[in-house]
Design a protein around this motif. Structure first.
Motif, mmCIF file in Angstrom:
data_model
loop_
_atom_site.group_PDB
_atom_site.id
_atom_site.type_symbol
_atom_site.label_atom_id
_atom_site.label_comp_id
_atom_site.label_asym_id
_atom_site.label_seq_id
_atom_site.Cartn_x
_atom_site.Cartn_y
_atom_site.Cartn_z
ATOM 1 N N GLY A 1 141.529 56.375 114.799
ATOM 2 C CA GLY A 1 140.723 55.421 114.070
ATOM 3 C C GLY A 1 139.474 54.983 114.792
ATOM 4 N N ASN A 2 139.233 55.511 115.982
ATOM 5 C CA ASN A 2 138.042 55.164 116.725
ATOM 6 C C ASN A 2 136.993 56.238 116.544
ATOM 7 O OD1 ASN A 2 139.208 52.795 117.950
ATOM 8 N ND2 ASN A 2 140.414 54.189 119.214
ATOM 9 N N ILE A 3 135.798 55.842 116.164
ATOM 10 C CA ILE A 3 134.726 56.795 115.938
ATOM 11 C C ILE A 3 133.987 57.005 117.246
ATOM 12 C CG2 ILE A 3 132.648 57.271 114.599
ATOM 13 C CD1 ILE A 3 133.795 55.376 112.474
ATOM 14 N N PHE B 1 142.582 44.060 109.142
ATOM 15 C CA PHE B 1 141.507 45.067 109.256
ATOM 16 C C PHE B 1 141.994 46.496 108.962
ATOM 17 C CE2 PHE B 1 140.311 41.552 112.055
ATOM 18 C CZ PHE B 1 139.052 41.240 111.574
ATOM 19 N N ASN B 2 143.114 46.622 108.230
ATOM 20 C CA ASN B 2 143.684 47.944 107.912
ATOM 21 C C ASN B 2 144.071 48.734 109.168
ATOM 22 O OD1 ASN B 2 143.712 47.748 105.153
ATOM 23 N ND2 ASN B 2 142.183 49.340 104.778
ATOM 24 N N LYS B 3 144.525 48.035 110.186
ATOM 25 C CA LYS B 3 144.901 48.735 111.420
ATOM 26 C C LYS B 3 146.053 49.713 111.205
ATOM 27 C CE LYS B 3 143.254 45.221 114.657
ATOM 28 N NZ LYS B 3 143.641 44.245 115.719
ATOM 29 N N ASP B 4 146.866 49.446 110.184
ATOM 30 C CA ASP B 4 147.959 50.383 109.903
ATOM 31 C C ASP B 4 147.442 51.701 109.340
ATOM 32 O OD1 ASP B 4 147.112 49.113 107.552
ATOM 33 O OD2 ASP B 4 149.041 49.513 106.554
ATOM 34 N N LYS B 5 146.134 51.744 108.985
ATOM 35 C CA LYS B 5 145.539 52.974 108.468
ATOM 36 C C LYS B 5 144.576 53.606 109.470
ATOM 37 C CE LYS B 5 145.789 52.235 103.471
ATOM 38 N NZ LYS B 5 145.022 52.314 102.199
ATOM 39 N N ALA B 6 144.653 53.176 110.702
ATOM 40 C CA ALA B 6 143.768 53.740 111.729
ATOM 41 C C ALA B 6 143.907 55.256 111.763
ATOM 42 C CB ALA B 6 144.090 53.152 113.099
ATOM 43 N N GLY B 7 142.770 55.946 111.728
ATOM 44 C CA GLY B 7 142.788 57.404 111.722
ATOM 45 C C GLY B 7 142.953 58.001 110.346
ATOM 46 N N LYS B 8 143.085 57.139 109.323
ATOM 47 C CA LYS B 8 143.307 57.624 107.961
ATOM 48 C C LYS B 8 142.175 57.231 107.009
ATOM 49 C CE LYS B 8 148.316 57.292 108.603
ATOM 50 N NZ LYS B 8 149.582 56.652 108.118
ATOM 51 N N GLY B 9 141.092 56.776 107.573
ATOM 52 C CA GLY B 9 139.952 56.388 106.753
ATOM 53 C C GLY B 9 138.951 55.604 107.569
ATOM 54 N N TYR B 10 137.934 55.033 106.882
ATOM 55 C CA TYR B 10 136.873 54.306 107.565
ATOM 56 C C TYR B 10 136.421 53.124 106.722
ATOM 57 C CZ TYR B 10 136.624 58.636 110.202
ATOM 58 O OH TYR B 10 136.950 59.721 110.962
ATOM 59 N N TRP B 11 135.923 52.106 107.402
ATOM 60 C CA TRP B 11 135.228 51.022 106.734
ATOM 61 C C TRP B 11 133.791 51.462 106.457
ATOM 62 C CZ3 TRP B 11 137.773 47.081 104.785
ATOM 63 C CH2 TRP B 11 138.989 46.672 105.351
ATOM 64 N N ALA C 1 127.713 54.209 103.786
ATOM 65 C CA ALA C 1 128.338 55.312 104.512
ATOM 66 C C ALA C 1 129.347 54.723 105.486
ATOM 67 C CB ALA C 1 127.279 56.133 105.259
ATOM 68 N N PRO C 2 130.262 55.544 106.024
ATOM 69 C CA PRO C 2 131.217 55.032 107.010
ATOM 70 C C PRO C 2 130.501 54.416 108.210
ATOM 71 C CG PRO C 2 131.864 57.226 106.273
ATOM 72 C CD PRO C 2 130.490 56.986 105.736
ATOM 73 N N LYS C 3 131.056 53.287 108.702
ATOM 74 C CA LYS C 3 130.440 52.644 109.862
ATOM 75 C C LYS C 3 131.456 52.176 110.902
ATOM 76 C CE LYS C 3 126.696 50.202 109.224
ATOM 77 N NZ LYS C 3 125.755 49.087 108.860
ATOM 78 N N TYR C 4 132.640 51.752 110.454
ATOM 79 C CA TYR C 4 133.583 51.154 111.407
ATOM 80 C C TYR C 4 134.983 51.747 111.287
ATOM 81 C CZ TYR C 4 130.049 47.417 111.200
ATOM 82 O OH TYR C 4 128.879 46.703 111.202
ATOM 83 N N SER C 5 135.670 51.816 112.410
ATOM 84 C CA SER C 5 137.122 51.981 112.431
ATOM 85 C C SER C 5 137.726 50.584 112.300
ATOM 86 C CB SER C 5 137.549 52.621 113.746
ATOM 87 O OG SER C 5 137.281 51.733 114.823
#
Length: 342
Positions: A49-51, A129-139, A87-91
């Motif tokens: 989930g980290n860009i 902050f949707n931490k349970d979806k880390a690596g599965k999408g982007y803010w 566009a995507p900006k944050y994990s």
């Protein structure tokens, strides 16, 4: 069409990471209006989930025009690239690091902060902050196109930061969400083409009623292109500008152009024909004849090239964008033909 992450792009350089704690202006709607970083870079997620590099739009400028004399093309109509887009900006961790200091500063008011905490932390609709979806999408958040910061259209992207799962399309009510076509339009904004100063014969000074030949070095006028991509989505678009024609404006109505329209078309990679000895009595395929001297001054001859612009993108054959023009002015001194009386 669902975004696919299969495309691989080789870009010119790798740059610094986007810092989530950077202070962005314009967060009154829950998002930021960060200007588009015009960088050559690549980016991807580390799977947690980290860009690892910028999650927005990045550009490959390696095939663009370069040098001090280059400039941006101007569309021949009122069309413009989008002033803002999403566009995507944050994990999840990056969004937390961005928003928490804003809330703790109490600069935006208790009511706004509480509404934001409800939206992103307390499950209305997002939780922690949707931490349970880390690596599965982007803010996703809004960006302002470079050079459009003062444009009223830059204020059109007011939707709060929103989440998109990997592989899903952004919400249908977000028309400015980045797509290959929007990338093509953003790439148009980065196109740079060479100066249009033409070679003239006679060179610095010409005579009244003497046809002046004009031409452009074909080696300098090749197609140029810019590729815009969103690495974390695996989408890109390449916008290409090809020189099409040259229009000569003599700078005075007391002149005749060759051809009569003043528009010289590209042929065999060049415009016009270089003057050669012995052609003084011929009509140039591209040029001008002045009918009156410029006196103690000069005429501002303007040469403008029209560029045909098209694009191709991920999952799309692309198409044509508006023609672009770029011109330059050069001074031409026109003298009377001197006669000798005996």
């Amino acid at each position: 069409m669902r975004f696919r992450k299969s495309a691989i792009f080789i870009l010119a350089a790798v740059t610094t990471l986007v810092c989530p704690t950077q202070a962005f202006a314009g967060y009154g709607h829950g998002g930021s209006t960060n200007s588009d970083p015009n960088t050559n870079t690549s980016g991807k997620s580390d799977g947690k989930g980290n860009i690892s590099a910028t999650a927005g739009v990045v550009y490959d400028l390696s095939k663009n025009g370069s040098g001090a004399s280059t400039g941006a093309v101007t569309p021949t109509t009122t069309w413009t690239p989008p002033a803002c887009y999403y566009a995507p900006k944050y994990s999840p961790d990056a969004l937390e690091a961005y928003l928490t200091p804003i809330w703790e500063a109490d600069s935006t008011g208790y009511e706004w902060d509480a509404t934001q905490r409800d939206r992103y932390v307390n499950g209305k609709p997002y939780k922690d902050f949707n931490k349970d979806k880390a690596g599965k999408g982007y803010w996703w958040d809004s960006y302002v196109t470079k050079g459009r910061e003062g444009d009223p259209g830059a204020l059109d992207c007011t939707k709060p930061i929103f989440w998109v799962d990997t592989g899903d399309n952004p919400p249908a009510d977000v028309p400015q969400a980045v797509t290959p076509e929007i990338l093509a339009q953003l790439a148009y904004n980065e196109i740079r083409v060479p100066s249009t100063k033409v070679t003239l014969a006679p060179a610095n000074k010409t005579k009244v009623n003497l046809p002046t030949w004009a031409w452009l070095d074909g080696a300098e006028f090749k197609p140029v292109s810019v590729t815009a991509s969103v690495p974390v989505l695996g989408i890109s678009a390449t916008t290409t500008a090809k020189p099409y024609s040259l229009k000569i404006d003599p700078g005075t109505s007391d002149a005749v152009t060759y051809p009569a329209s003043g528009v010289c078309e590209f042929k065999d990679g060049s415009i016009g024909e270089a003057y050669a000895k012995g052609k003084a009595g011929e009509t140039p395929p591209c040029g001008v004849k002045y009918l009156h001297s410029s006196g103690t001054g000069s005429y501002p001859l303007k040469a403008t090239i029209t560029w045909k612009i098209s694009w191709t993108g991920t999952g799309s054959p692309g198409g044509n964008l508006d023609d672009g023009v770029f011109g330059a002015t050069q001074d031409v001194i026109v003298q009377e033909i001197q006669s000798v009386n005996r």
